[in-house]
Design an enzyme around this catalytic site. Structure first.
Site, PDB file in Angstrom:
ATOM      1  N   GLU A  16       4.592  -4.026  -0.145  1.00 22.92           N
ATOM      2  CA  GLU A  16       4.143  -5.402  -0.484  1.00 22.92           C
ATOM      3  C   GLU A  16       4.512  -6.073  -1.793  1.00 22.92           C
ATOM      4  O   GLU A  16       4.785  -6.899  -2.158  1.00 22.92           O
ATOM      5  CB  GLU A  16       2.585  -5.768  -0.319  1.00 22.92           C
ATOM      6  CG  GLU A  16       2.015  -5.399   1.142  1.00 22.92           C
ATOM      7  CD  GLU A  16       2.553  -5.985   2.120  1.00 22.92           C
ATOM      8  OE1 GLU A  16       2.827  -7.441   1.756  1.00 22.92           O
ATOM      9  OE2 GLU A  16       2.831  -5.815   3.304  1.00 22.92           O
TER      10      GLU A  16
ATOM     11  N   ASP B 248      11.214  -1.258   3.000  1.00 26.69           N
ATOM     12  CA  ASP B 248      11.178  -0.104   3.592  1.00 26.69           C
ATOM     13  C   ASP B 248      11.573   1.063   2.706  1.00 26.69           C
ATOM     14  O   ASP B 248      11.023   1.988   2.396  1.00 26.69           O
ATOM     15  CB  ASP B 248      11.492   0.188   5.011  1.00 26.69           C
ATOM     16  CG  ASP B 248      10.657  -0.498   6.047  1.00 26.69           C
ATOM     17  OD1 ASP B 248       9.502  -0.893   5.630  1.00 26.69           O
ATOM     18  OD2 ASP B 248      11.050  -0.753   7.158  1.00 26.69           O
TER      19      ASP B 248
END
Length: 732
Positions: free
Chosen positions: A582, A638
């Site tokens: 995030e 990621d």
């Protein structure tokens, strides 16, 4: 001669030498005359005792050193939460698979049940809410807690719902002017019926109207008009044969609804067919999102008066005023419109139908309302809807809507209508102050790792790097629940506008009106803090661009992703990587073409190209379609998130001793870190949704892990193995 009082001393050595012969020639006392054999025995005994003492000393030192080193190394976590996590890992992983070639199967190969780890956690949170709602006597009488519990019990009382049958629904239809297919119909004004549907029943048959953030600062809530949501899975390009089969199944469903409400079969079929025809025409008016974006028409700011001129069939001011009471609207009120061309075409269709087939429009709106309310109706309506979903899944291969137990739907409805109450109850039980403190410590470690990592990003110029670090430093974080959810008094709100009974459908409709009023009332209040977009029991973390806030709800920071009693490797690998992901989304704009003009664009483009090639090297297990161009930003997040979480974990190990691991799993703390990261990504392998911005789950595991040299080192992967490639990428 000598002086008086003095004596002459001889050297000490001389005295010893001169007296030596006399000493050894004298006869020994009786006790010293023991035999030579006895002396030898005593000498051996002394040597044996010394050997035993020396051996004991060595053994004691060894044991002491063993315990010293054992206390410094990782110990198995014997707490109940760790045993539960161990069972979870053993049930999902397939350790017969070589981790260096297929770590996804190694971690997730035996996972069953729900489609992914997040969905499984969401269902566990609903189970916790269920336990709260089914605990007798745990609420305050006369409070919102009591009303929420009563609503849940009314929803679970299927006997009363079955006994009421279609009666409560017929009463609703009468309030809307009746239904032409039943022969009892009063031709009311079209806009009056539409106004009632929007404001009293939360149903929008021709468009959607809702409050959303203004596209420009300060992003205050504003009315938005958008395309409607269709129950039929139509597509812009669809085979004629499939289209005909879909229409046939939907026609069967509408016929069932009309029959259940006592309609004449011939009239029901005629009106059902024309309702589908209206839906089909509305669908043809839609424009794909990509086309709107290419034309720069994702949204338009216009006044209600201007919209009235462009789409005159709808009485926009009266319909919106009724829906968003107590807001005070005027013709000059600015609203946000998505796809204005659709609204113009929709208005022309409605005008045409009003001139020739006003009764068909009424039937179309009633059919849609019945479908919306079917979860609050008896089992016959619910079974008709379930059967439709099953048939449509077989025709379109879209994932079927899972058949959830009754309690789950009742928990969801209670949460929607009594969110402040359930938020306070959930946070109080599932997110204690110690849990929050541990989660904040974890986030701080991840944030510090990002600030450190930004110093080494090769494609950033110094000015961009400094701004990026400042952005991270100024970031706010919200955890657990909104501020109001932390106040126990809010759980006992009165909810005076919610009227329960006499039927569950009436309670359900009252809940819809109360929720809408609460949303509107909240938008009118000055709000100094971030407005949460998710309930505390949800599992969706997000970053708010408008408020520069990152949010982690309590429902996400739960086992198996996080627990204060877990080994730190688990928390950093699972929850830590989620937090890092995030944070990296703050900088998505920099990765887009032209998003960072001052940066080294050659180095940035090279890193992104490397990333694309890196992911393309992996096989797609069980995925038939995948568009990598849609997943670049998520792949970058990621990959960077795993590196950040590992960096933070390694730093923690330098400063904090006493790391633990899971018992009987056979993994070192570092191996457990990577296993916990992969466990978050566990998901069923299926056809990739073309609109999904994430890579398939296997790539979300293998892509980042293979880019971390530490993974190959800790799992002893040979050079050239799938997860130990010769080349790696450096983006973040």
């Amino acid at each position: 001669f000598r002086r008086v009082g003095t004596s002459v001393r001889r050297p000490r050595g001389l005295n010893q030498l001169s007296g030596m012969g006399t000493l050894w020639s004298q006869e020994r006392p009786p006790e010293e005359g023991q035999s030579t054999e006895q002396s030898r025995w005593w000498a051996m005994a002394r040597r044996l005792i010394m050997a035993v003492l020396l051996l004991g000393l060595l053994l004691g030192s060894s044991v002491l050193l063993f315990y010293i080193f054992r206390s410094c190394g990782p110990r198995p976590c014997e707490r109940p939460m760790c045993w539960h996590l161990l069972d979870h890992y053993l049930a999902s992983g397939n350790t017969s698979v070589a981790p260096c070639t297929d770590f996804f199967s190694f971690s997730c190969g035996k996972a069953k049940g729900t489609s992914n780890s997040f969905q499984a956690l969401a269902e566990e949170n609903k189970s916790r809410l269920r336990r709260i709602l089914e605990t007798p006597g745990s609420w305050h009488l006369g409070s919102g807690e009591e009303k929420a519990f009563q609503f849940y019990n009314s929803c679970m009382d299927t006997s009363a719902i079955e006994a009421a049958g279609a009666g409560p629904l017929r009463q609703v239809i009468e309030e809307l002017g009746g239904w032409p297919i039943s022969g009892n119909w009063t031709s009311l004004d079209f806009n009056r019926t539409l106004r009632l549907l929007m404001s009293q029943y939360g149903h929008f048959p021709f468009f959607r109207a809702y409050l959303g953030p203004h596209p420009h600062p300060p992003h205050t809530p504003v009315i938005q008009i958008d395309q409607p949501e269709f129950d039929i899975p139509l597509k812009q390009e669809q085979e004629q044969k499939i289209y005909a089969q879909i229409v046939r199944e939907y026609l069967t469903y509408l016929n069932q609804l009309g029959t259940l409400l006592g309609g004449d079969p011939d009239k029901v079929q005629e009106h059902a067919f024309l309702s589908i025809s209206i839906t089909s025409q509305l669908f043809q008016f839609l424009r794909p999102l990509g086309q709107q974006q290419a034309q720069g028409k994702l949204f338009q700011l216009i006044t209600i008066d201007q919209l009235q001129e462009m789409a005159p069939a709808i009485d926009w001011l009266s319909c919106l005023q009724a829906t968003f009471t107590p807001m005070s609207l005027s013709p000059s009120q600015t609203i946000v419109v998505h796809d204005l061309d659709y609204l113009k075409d929709m208005s022309q269709l409605v005008e045409k139908q009003l001139l020739s087939h006003r009764d068909f429009l009424q039937s179309h709106m009633i059919f849609g309302l019945v479908g919306t309310l079917s979860p609050a109706l008896d089992s016959k309506f619910q079974e008709a809807h379930r059967s439709l979903n099953q048939k449509l899944w077989e025709l379109t291969e879209r994932p079927p809507v899972p058949a959830h137990p009754r309690w789950m739907k009742c928990v969801e409805d209670t949460g929607d209508f009594f969110e402040p109450t359930l938020a306070a109850l959930f946070v109080r039980e599932a997110f204690s102050p110690s849990t929050r403190s541990a989660a904040m410590d974890l986030f701080t470690a991840i944030k510090d790792a990002l600030i450190t990592r930004l110093r080494r990003v090769p494609w950033m110029d110094e000015e961009t790097r400094k701004k990026a670090q400042d952005r991270v430093t100024q970031l706010q974080v919200k955890m657990g629940g909104p501020e109001w959810a932390m106040e126990p008094a809010l759980a006992r709100q009165k909810y005076s506008d919610v009227h329960l009974g006499p039927s569950f459908l009436q309670s359900f409709l009252s809940g819809i009106r109360s929720r809408q009023a609460r949303i509107v009332h909240s938008s009118l209040q000055p709000f100094l803090h971030h407005r949460w977009q998710v309930s505390p029991w949800r599992v969706n973390a997000y970053y708010s661009i408008t408020d520069h806030v990152v949010v982690f709800p309590a429902g996400l920071l739960q086992p198996p992703f996080f627990h204060p009693a877990y080994p730190r490797a688990v928390n950093f690998g699972a929850a830590g990587s989620i937090m890092a992901r995030e944070l990296l989304h703050i900088f998505d704009q920099l990765l887009l073409p032209g998003g960072c003009p001052a940066c080294d664009t050659h180095a940035l483009e090279g890193a992104l190209l490397c990333l694309e090639r890196h992911y393309a090297a992996f096989p797609l297990y069980g995925v038939t379609s995948f568009n990598s161009s849609h997943t670049v930003l998520e792949n970058a997040a990621d990959m960077g998130a795993l590196a950040m979480a590992l960096q933070a974990y390694n730093k923690m190990l330098l400063w904090h001793r006493g790391e633990t691991t899971l018992p009987n799993l056979g993994l070192t703390p570092q191996q457990l870190f990577f296993r916990s990261y992969a466990q978050v990504m566990c998901s069923k392998l299926s056809t990739q949704d073309s609109q999904d911005t994430h890579s398939p789950p296997t790539l979300r595991v293998h892509g980042p892990l293979s880019n971390i040299p530490a993974f190959a080192r800790h799992f002893h992967c040979p050079r050239g193995a799938l997860l130990n490639p010769s080349e790696r990428c450096q983006l973040w």
